[in-house]
Design a protein around this motif. Structure first.
Motif, PDB file in Angstrom:
ATOM      1  N   ALA A 132      21.803  -0.849  -3.269  1.00  0.00           N
ATOM      2  CA  ALA A 132      21.523  -0.608  -1.859  1.00  0.00           C
ATOM      3  C   ALA A 132      20.196   0.106  -1.681  1.00  0.00           C
ATOM      4  O   ALA A 132      19.408  -0.203  -0.770  1.00  0.00           O
ATOM      5  CB  ALA A 132      22.657   0.206  -1.236  1.00  0.00           C
ATOM      6  N   PHE A 135      17.385  -2.376  -2.298  1.00  0.00           N
ATOM      7  CA  PHE A 135      17.276  -3.273  -1.148  1.00  0.00           C
ATOM      8  C   PHE A 135      16.523  -2.589  -0.005  1.00  0.00           C
ATOM      9  O   PHE A 135      15.606  -3.148   0.586  1.00  0.00           O
ATOM     10  CB  PHE A 135      18.683  -3.681  -0.694  1.00  0.00           C
ATOM     11  N   GLU A 136      16.883  -1.346   0.255  1.00  0.00           N
ATOM     12  CA  GLU A 136      16.291  -0.625   1.378  1.00  0.00           C
ATOM     13  C   GLU A 136      14.853  -0.243   1.107  1.00  0.00           C
ATOM     14  O   GLU A 136      13.989  -0.293   1.994  1.00  0.00           O
ATOM     15  CB  GLU A 136      17.126   0.627   1.693  1.00  0.00           C
ATOM     16  N   SER A 175      12.644  -1.653  -1.008  1.00  0.00           N
ATOM     17  CA  SER A 175      11.716  -2.694  -1.454  1.00  0.00           C
ATOM     18  C   SER A 175      10.584  -2.868  -0.442  1.00  0.00           C
ATOM     19  O   SER A 175      10.821  -2.872   0.769  1.00  0.00           O
ATOM     20  CB  SER A 175      12.458  -4.014  -1.639  1.00  0.00           C
ATOM     21  N   TYR A 180      13.478  -8.166   3.488  1.00  0.00           N
ATOM     22  CA  TYR A 180      14.712  -8.880   3.152  1.00  0.00           C
ATOM     23  C   TYR A 180      15.661  -8.822   4.348  1.00  0.00           C
ATOM     24  O   TYR A 180      15.718  -7.826   5.068  1.00  0.00           O
ATOM     25  CB  TYR A 180      15.420  -8.248   1.942  1.00  0.00           C
ATOM     26  N   ASN A 192      16.310  -4.696   5.584  1.00  0.00           N
ATOM     27  CA  ASN A 192      15.730  -3.486   4.993  1.00  0.00           C
ATOM     28  C   ASN A 192      14.570  -2.985   5.856  1.00  0.00           C
ATOM     29  O   ASN A 192      14.187  -3.607   6.854  1.00  0.00           O
ATOM     30  CB  ASN A 192      15.314  -3.724   3.544  1.00  0.00           C
ATOM     31  N   ARG A 193      14.023  -1.835   5.440  1.00  0.00           N
ATOM     32  CA  ARG A 193      12.999  -1.179   6.239  1.00  0.00           C
ATOM     33  C   ARG A 193      11.756  -2.056   6.356  1.00  0.00           C
ATOM     34  O   ARG A 193      11.117  -2.119   7.413  1.00  0.00           O
ATOM     35  CB  ARG A 193      12.637   0.177   5.623  1.00  0.00           C
ATOM     36  N   TYR A 243      11.574  -5.226   6.442  1.00  0.00           N
ATOM     37  CA  TYR A 243      11.826  -6.283   7.422  1.00  0.00           C
ATOM     38  C   TYR A 243      11.646  -5.755   8.838  1.00  0.00           C
ATOM     39  O   TYR A 243      11.066  -6.429   9.696  1.00  0.00           O
ATOM     40  CB  TYR A 243      13.243  -6.833   7.226  1.00  0.00           C
ATOM     41  N   ARG A 292      17.198  -2.437  13.354  1.00  0.00           N
ATOM     42  CA  ARG A 292      18.417  -2.999  12.795  1.00  0.00           C
ATOM     43  C   ARG A 292      19.622  -2.823  13.724  1.00  0.00           C
ATOM     44  O   ARG A 292      20.501  -3.671  13.777  1.00  0.00           O
ATOM     45  CB  ARG A 292      18.704  -2.408  11.415  1.00  0.00           C
TER      46      ARG A 292
END
Length: 506
Positions: free
Chosen positions: A19, A22-23, A25, A29, A42-43, A45, A53
């Motif tokens: 997690a 993912f956040e 990266s 995503y 994620n941030r 994105y 979000r």
């Protein structure tokens, strides 16, 4: 013994690490459900799309963002949706080289506006333990800087413009080629699926189903055969020769064509097989080296045509048989009538009446397409000339076969003619009472009584005429029945017993 709490820690730690990765990266995503709803972003994105979000999670991917004014919204949405659906349906990663989307940004003057950006996207299906698509992961990369036609600032050097433009041009060219190929492939697959004849592609020596169309599914009863061998998918074909034919085509490379071939297929589970007739061809499929790698199956279900031809032949044979019998009957009537009538005028009258009776009976059968006729209808035909008040018909409906109809028609005609000349119908007061019933349900028989009353006094004839001989011959020989004629003074009584099951009577 292991502490459950201790054993759960590595799993929890691993989940937390995934997690966090993912956040954190730097690559954008978004995690989607198979129906393309956003469940996580994620941030990165959020940063590139300008969306929050809490505003977009739970919504459809295409409803969450406005593509911006002046953008090519229908086309870019179609491209992304098609790529996501392809990844989901094929369970394979799909790449989208370039796609344009507008993102909302704060301009230099502080106003909010939309800026065109060019993206490259990769869509990856995430499978569960059962191999089903549980999520779709979208990874996007902003490739606008490779496009000097979109980048807001001028390129720093001419080389940047040439290299960037060339790379993006190639990416777009490849994507357009892939799109054209995909469109053509879809068109061919659609034609394959909608072909009126059945079509299947078998691969390998074991003849494994690679593709089959809707007509093939209908032929075999809509079974799940994808990926199965012919022996696994259609086990009822064992011993019918089709396995051997396929093996022979694969081994020799020679096609095989079947004409009106009989196949027994189990089209309904747990039910007996059904007989179908097929025209088909087995065509070998070769690879680039000319080696046979599969078999193309194509054909048509011609069961209805074959059965129709068989029925037509049966009808023609039956018609020929009936014509011969009718001609023989006419010949017999002519010979016997001539023997009983020395006067040409008398012969012509008697012969014509008997032929007309035969014609009336044929008309009855024609109305039912020679499937038979009802007993009452036969009696009404043969006695209607004498008036309904003088002939009483009492009995249940009795359906008779064509051969029985023809014989009884001639019998009742002779009896009615005899009653008109010598019996109850010869005088105005005379009447004919006809009663019938069915007996013996296991081997049904028709019992009919013909009773004449109110006519002249009756005496037994000195000799048997043609009518009497015809009646007795038809009853005993043609119908395998019995007749008892009683010449009572007050009127003729005829008792007929005719088996309705002609096969059992023989």
């Amino acid at each position: 013994m292991n502490d459950p709490k201790t054993s759960e820690r590595p799993v929890a730690a691993e989940t937390a690490a995934v997690a966090a990765a993912f956040e954190g990266s730097p690559n954008p995503y978004v995690l989607l459900t198979p129906d393309l709803r956003i469940i996580a972003v994620n941030r990165a994105y959020e940063d590139v799309t300008g969306g929050r979000r809490e505003d977009i999670v739970g919504r459809s991917l295409f409803a969450a963002f406005d593509s911006g004014p002046g953008s090519d919204a229908p086309e870019n949405v179609r491209q992304v949706r098609a790529s996501l659906e392809k990844a989901r349906d094929t369970r394979q990663r799909d790449h989208l080289a370039v796609v344009r989307f507008s993102v909302e940004k704060t301009m230099a003057d502080g106003a909010q506006g939309f800026v065109d950006r060019v993206w490259s996207a990769t869509h990856t299906p995430l499978l569960n333990a059962a191999g089903e698509v549980e999520f779709l992961l979208q990874h996007t990369t902003d490739v606008t800087d490779l496009s000097p036609t979109i980048r807001p600032e001028e390129p720093t050097t001419a080389l940047d413009a040439i290299v960037g433009g060339s790379v993006l041009h190639r990416a777009r060219s490849v994507q357009e080629d892939n799109r054209r190929l995909e469109t053509e492939r879809n068109r061919l697959v659609e034609m394959f699926m909608q072909a009126p004849g059945f079509v299947a592609i078998l691969s390998g020596r074991d003849h494994r189903f690679q593709m089959h169309n809707d007509a093939y599914s209908q032929l075999i009863g809509h079974r799940d055969i994808a990926g199965k061998t012919i022996r696994e998918a259609l086990p009822e074909l064992e011993g019918q020769g089709f396995y051997d034919l396929l093996d022979g085509v694969f081994a020799t490379g020679e096609p095989y064509e079947g004409r009106e071939s009989v196949a027994h297929l189990q089209r309904t589970p747990n039910e007996p097989t059904e007989t179908v007739y097929l025209n088909f061809i087995y065509q070998p499929i070769r690879d680039a080296a000319g080696v046979v790698v599969g078999i193309f199956v194509q054909g048509h279900d011609i069961t209805d045509n074959v059965l129709a031809a068989q029925r037509q032949k049966l009808m023609i044979d039956e018609l020929n048989h009936r014509v011969k019998n009718t001609l023989a009957t006419v010949q017999s009537i002519a010979v016997q009538t001539a023997r009983s009538n020395t006067d040409p005028a008398g012969f012509a009258e008697t012969f014509q009446s008997r032929i007309m009776s035969l014609s009336h009976t044929h008309n009855l059968l024609t109305q039912s397409h020679w499937e038979g006729a009802d007993l009452r209808a036969i009696l009404e035909h043969e006695t209607e000339a004498y008036g309904q008040t003088r002939v009483s018909l009492v009995g249940p409906p009795v359906s008779l076969e064509p051969a029985t109809v023809l014989s009884l028609g001639m019998i009742f005609h002779e009896m009615a003619t005899n009653a008109a000349k010598y019996g109850a119908l010869h005088t105005p007061e005379g009447r004919v009472l006809i009663d019938w019933a069915l007996a013996d349900q296991r081997a049904p028989k028709l019992r009919l009584t013909w009773r004449e009353i109110g006519g002249p006094k009756v005496t037994a004839p000195d000799r048997r005429g043609f009518g009497s001989r015809l009646i007795e011959r038809n009853i005993r020989h043609d119908l395998a029945g019995e007749i008892d004629l009683v010449y009572a003074p007050e009127g003729l009584i005829a008792e007929l017993t005719v088996p309705l099951d002609r096969t059992a009577a023989r």
